[in-house]
Design an enzyme around this catalytic site. Sequence first.
Site, PDB file in Angstrom:
ATOM      1  N   ALA A 137     -10.198 -96.002  10.072  1.00  0.00           N
ATOM      2  CA  ALA A 137     -11.218 -97.021   9.663  1.00  0.00           C
ATOM      3  C   ALA A 137     -10.108 -98.791   8.983  1.00  0.00           C
ATOM      4  CB  ALA A 137     -12.770 -97.869   9.456  1.00  0.00           C
ATOM      5  N   GLY A 197     -11.453 -92.017  10.124  1.00  0.00           N
ATOM      6  CA  GLY A 197     -12.070 -92.486  11.192  1.00  0.00           C
ATOM      7  C   GLY A 197     -11.129 -91.646  12.221  1.00  0.00           C
ATOM      8  N   GLU A 234     -12.882 -87.680  12.721  1.00  0.00           N
ATOM      9  CA  GLU A 234     -13.306 -87.718  12.964  1.00  0.00           C
ATOM     10  C   GLU A 234     -13.540 -88.496  14.725  1.00  0.00           C
ATOM     11  OE1 GLU A 234     -16.706 -89.689   9.945  1.00  0.00           O
ATOM     12  OE2 GLU A 234     -15.452 -91.456  10.719  1.00  0.00           O
ATOM     13  N   GLU A 249     -12.412 -90.369   2.857  1.00  0.00           N
ATOM     14  CA  GLU A 249     -12.819 -91.325   2.280  1.00  0.00           C
ATOM     15  C   GLU A 249     -13.921 -91.207   1.239  1.00  0.00           C
ATOM     16  OE1 GLU A 249     -13.593 -91.219   6.998  1.00  0.00           O
ATOM     17  OE2 GLU A 249     -13.407 -89.451   5.071  1.00  0.00           O
TER      18      GLU A 249
END
Length: 276
Positions: A94, A139, A142, A162
Amino acid sequence: MLRVLCLLRPWRPLRARGCASDGAAGGSEIQVRALAGPDQGITEILMNRPSARNALGNVFVSELLETLAQLREDRQVRVLLFRSGVKGVFCAGADLKEREQMSEAEVGVFVQRLRGLMNDIAAFPAPTIAAMDGFALGGGLELALACDLRVAASSAVMGLIETTRGLLPGAGGTQRLPRCLGVALAKELIFTGRRLSGTEAHVLGLVNHAVAQNEEGDAAYQRARALAQEILPQAPIAVRLGKVAIDRGTENIPTRDRLEGMAAFREKRTPKFVGK
């Protein structure tokens, strides 16, 4: 031996509407090309945001969502391959600098869009492959987990990091990592924020293949394309039904979306996805 890459058309940007970021002036952050000749049926998505190491910002996410929506309706796409145009990076996760400028409400909306993006990747009717030639953190991992198959350079670095930043994986990592590795190991990796090399990820089963990096920095892409070539000769409907059956059994994405996607494919119409 890998075949020489032959293009049906050059990289093609698909501009998202109504967005602004550093990528707006510097060109599209998501580009597409379809291969031709013996590789016809393979479509590549190039993630190209070098200024932010392919971080998941508003424009990046919007363009990728729009690209997936268009490709989902293209029955010529038999394998979808995600790769990076930024050397040494797959996706850095992110965009935290962009997130710092958001209100709490805006952050909530953006996280929901990220989850929707990962669900769209997982729900894509054709097989998807992530070619991880560099860092895939937060992310970024992910996104790779939302793909059906993953190929990594042995030197690639990946992890759901994270917790090291006081955050939680918010785009499906807490569900998809346990399905991939098992609950206990997924908890260990998330609790510790541990980073894995491509080789370590392969040993654990997080990636399907790990290959030594080459001078060009695209060894994972080359192996991923070879894997896509192995899928091409198989009957498309059988491959897609196989994906439905496996994902339904593992609850990888909403079952209703899977069944709707396959019904739309057979009936040659646009699917109506409902999501979670």
